[in-house]
Design an enzyme around this catalytic site. Sequence first.
Site, PDB file in Angstrom:
ATOM      1  N   SER A 148     -14.587   2.647 -12.652  1.00 31.35           N
ATOM      2  CA  SER A 148     -14.697   2.524 -11.078  1.00 31.35           C
ATOM      3  C   SER A 148     -13.218   2.051 -10.584  1.00 31.35           C
ATOM      4  O   SER A 148     -12.268   1.750 -11.605  1.00 31.35           O
ATOM      5  CB  SER A 148     -15.732   1.300 -10.738  1.00 31.35           C
ATOM      6  OG  SER A 148     -15.629   0.941  -9.455  1.00 31.35           O
ATOM      7  N   TYR A 161     -19.349  -7.352 -11.742  1.00 35.80           N
ATOM      8  CA  TYR A 161     -19.300  -5.860 -11.971  1.00 35.80           C
ATOM      9  C   TYR A 161     -17.727  -5.491 -12.150  1.00 35.80           C
ATOM     10  O   TYR A 161     -17.687  -4.539 -12.942  1.00 35.80           O
ATOM     11  CB  TYR A 161     -19.843  -5.400 -10.534  1.00 35.80           C
ATOM     12  CG  TYR A 161     -19.396  -3.955 -10.446  1.00 35.80           C
ATOM     13  CD1 TYR A 161     -20.597  -2.994 -10.916  1.00 35.80           C
ATOM     14  CD2 TYR A 161     -18.430  -3.488 -10.018  1.00 35.80           C
ATOM     15  CE1 TYR A 161     -20.243  -1.846 -10.570  1.00 35.80           C
ATOM     16  CE2 TYR A 161     -18.283  -2.085  -9.491  1.00 35.80           C
ATOM     17  CZ  TYR A 161     -19.081  -1.431  -9.959  1.00 35.80           C
ATOM     18  OH  TYR A 161     -19.103   0.271  -9.778  1.00 35.80           O
TER      19      TYR A 161
END
Length: 287
Positions: A148, A161
């Site tokens: 990401s 995350y």
Amino acid sequence: MSSAKELFGGGVAVITGAGAGIGAGLARCAARELGMTVVLADVDTAAIAALRAELEEIGTRAIDIACDVRDPAALERLAERTITEAGPVRLLVNNAGVEQFGYLWDTPVANWNRLVEININGVFHGIKAFLPRMLADQGQSWVWNLSSIGGVSASPLQAPYIMSKHAVLAITECLYQEVELAGHAHHVHVQAVLPGAVASNIFESAGAVEHGDVAAAEEHRTAMLRIKAQAMDPVEAARTFFHQAAAGEFYLTSQRFVGDAMATRADILAHRRAPVLLSDEFAVPAE
């Protein structure tokens, strides 16, 4: 330079977390535009059954298989069934992932463990189940692991995350080197996928906190949902990833600002600067 259709067309793609978001976008692009057979793996069996039916309506082949990436035996079964029913894997996409909002010290232990099991262990289990088969096959194949923009940056109120996406990026960079060291880089290609703002339901389904500063966690969810309103369509993002993969790039990014974040991260590390809390961190830059 070969096109994405030349490299991937007619092959088999296995996508975890295929029920929604980036996973579903990759499946739609692979099936509709590249003519790939897609194996849809997810715990949301209704979602992948509906996507299979959608893809079959336009004449492409899809197989939906219930799979919890936290379970290594489930990934082994997925690999065996894929090869039996569809054939050798051209593209493995370790995509399944979840989010978590809130201060790190407020994060429930169960939520932390679940995120690690899905976002990190799930990638490892996918590699463990599929890669030996791909190495032995000798055909051209690709492994995509979903990191990401969060894998090259830092952000408050979603530390679990962010940590997991840094881990996935490191796993992928090491795996790239290991495949080369083992003498398989001529036919197995490892690439890291770093989406920026791509539409999905990950923010709505993100874990919350039960105690502590619950309001801060939910305010962050609201801020991230504002990003979703400006986010790229998942199929458009998938086209970008396939194009970059066909060009032989290692870091596959959805938007230019992901590259900007990578450059910023490199500069921070090179100059040993502390992270900076940005007031406009939720803004999506214009392309």
